[in-house]
Design an enzyme around this catalytic site. Structure first.
Site, PDB file in Angstrom:
ATOM      1  N   GLU A 127       0.821  -1.219   0.000  1.00  0.00           N
ATOM      2  CA  GLU A 127       0.000   0.000   0.000  1.00  0.00           C
ATOM      3  C   GLU A 127       0.851   1.264   0.000  1.00  0.00           C
ATOM      4  OE1 GLU A 127      -3.580  -0.174   2.349  1.00  0.00           O
ATOM      5  OE2 GLU A 127      -3.590  -2.358   2.273  1.00  0.00           O
ATOM      6  N   LYS A 154       2.851   3.511   7.292  1.00  0.00           N
ATOM      7  CA  LYS A 154       3.772   2.429   6.928  1.00  0.00           C
ATOM      8  C   LYS A 154       4.924   2.979   6.076  1.00  0.00           C
ATOM      9  CE  LYS A 154       3.498  -1.420   7.730  1.00  0.00           C
ATOM     10  NZ  LYS A 154       4.002  -2.201   8.899  1.00  0.00           N
TER      11      LYS A 154
END
Ligand code: NAD
Ligand code: TYD
Length: 338
Positions: A127, A154
């Site tokens: 992602e 992230k």
């Protein structure tokens, strides 16, 4: 080898601990987990009595705790699974994501530096590359273009890892895997949510037009890839991991397959308002891990999803306990008041 696994009470971390203890009889695992809503001791039922396994409750963002644990345990490697992981929750409440996924990663990296840990693997996600809606596949060198607060957190963790590599020459690696499915996945993610809702004869909420594409990988195949990266990965490298489903599977196609396998029909589908900032397609190029480390996934989607659906059918107790209390509050906020 002694491995410090963080987030080992979650979906992938617990599958990884089971995988490693089954494969390597002499390995020891130390599990550091904060036990958030997603951390579940029942994910490691049976393993908790294994003398090769130790559990510590704590936050990866707690520097004092992380440093004392590492100085006592002296792990040969750290694998960081700990994260806030759900995109919808990140849209509701981004702050927790920064604390664990960015700051927690920073605390772990500092500890790797200060205690001279020989290997650190950051478990990241496809992602971070954002939407690949116009075709093509993200390579490890592709720019980071996260769309959701989860993906951005992230990506922030990944950037910390890369900066610590460049600045302090730490022995760190990153893996970026596509969407996982399999046993012990918290029923907020689409596959366990839809299976368990159907088993309860509830409707299943498809976001928007359902034409979004994810590249579904069975969790055991993710574990075998991390095992290879741990033993053969080159310091400083990034490895994409994914199934490369061909043809690609839209959410609607996935939904229909789950409906059929659960003996229901399409009247179970409820089309609901789309997710904000929803990425249409994720796709990664996995040539590097295949050619350089010799990784191949074992499951095809048909065998993997059939095994997974059977697991949820046979483990009603596991998920029925989760779908109470906090979960119901979340479900109401996310779906009923949508
Ligand atoms: P999960 O949400 O099921 O579990 C996360 C675990 O981390 C829980 O046990 C939780 O208690 C623990 N945790 C959370 N914050 C913590 C903190 N501050 N300190 C210590 N422990 C903490 O997650 P998952 O699906 O198993 O994902 C594991 C990792 O894999 C994450 O880093 C995620 O970004 C990555 N990943 C997940 C997928 C997927 O499809 N699930 C795909 C690619 C990458
Ligand atoms: P999810 O399992 O949340 O994983 P991620 O957002 O990390 O990819 O969602 C997978 C896909 O399923 C994503 O395109 C959003 C969609 N989805 C639904 O249509 N309905 C739902 O209730 C959920 C949770 C997801």
């Amino acid at each position: 080898m002694k491995i410090l696994v963080t987030g080992g009470l979650g979906f992938i971390g617990s599958n990884f601990i089971r995988y490693m203890l089954a494969k390597y009889s002499a390995y020891q695992i130390v599990n550091l987990d904060k036990v958030t809503y997603a951390g579940n001791f029942e994910n490691l039922a049976g393993i908790d009595k294994d003398p090769r396994y130790q559990f510590f409750k704590g936050d990866i963002a707690d520097s004092k705790l992380v440093n004392s644990l590492i100085s006592v345990q002296k792990p040969d490697a750290i694998i960081n699974f700990a994260a806030e992981t759900h995109v919808d929750r990140s849209i509701m409440n981004p702050g927790d994501f920064i604390n664990t996924d960015v700051f927690g990663t920073h605390i772990l990296l500092n500890a790797v530096k200060d205690h001279n840990v020989k290997r650190y693997i950051q478990i990241s996600t496809d992602e971070v590359y954002g939407d690949f809606d116009n075709g093509g596949f993200a390579k490890e060198t592709s720019p980071l273009r996260p769309s959701s607060p989860y993906a951005a957190s992230k990506a922030g963790g990944d950037l910390q890892v890369l900066a610590f590599r460049r600045t302090y020459n730490l022995p760190v690696l990153i893996t970026r895997c596509t969407n996982n499915y399999g046993p012990y996945q918290y029923p907020e993610k689409i596959i366990p949510l839809f299976i368990t809702n159907l088993l309860e004869s509830k409707t299943i909420p498809v976001y928007g037009d359902g034409q979004q594409i994810r590249d579904w990988l069975h969790v055991d195949d993710h574990c075998s890839a991390i095992d290879l990266v741990l033993h053969k990965g080159v310091d400083g490298e990034i490895y994409n991991i994914g199934a490369n489903q061909n043809p690609e599977i839209t959410n609607l196609e996935l939904t229909k397959r789950i409906i059929t396998a659960c003996g229901k029909d399409e009247r179970s589908i409820e089309y609901v308002k789309d997710r904000a900032g929803h990425d249409r397609r994720y796709a990664v190029d996995v040539a590097k891990i295949k050619t350089e480390l010799g990784w191949e996934p074992k499951y095809n989607f048909d065998s993997g999803i059939a095994q997974t659906i059977s697991w949820y059918k046979n483990n009603l107790e596991w998920w029925k306990k989760i779908k109470t209390g906090e979960y119901l509050n979340y479900y109401k906020q996310q779906y009923v008041q949508r």
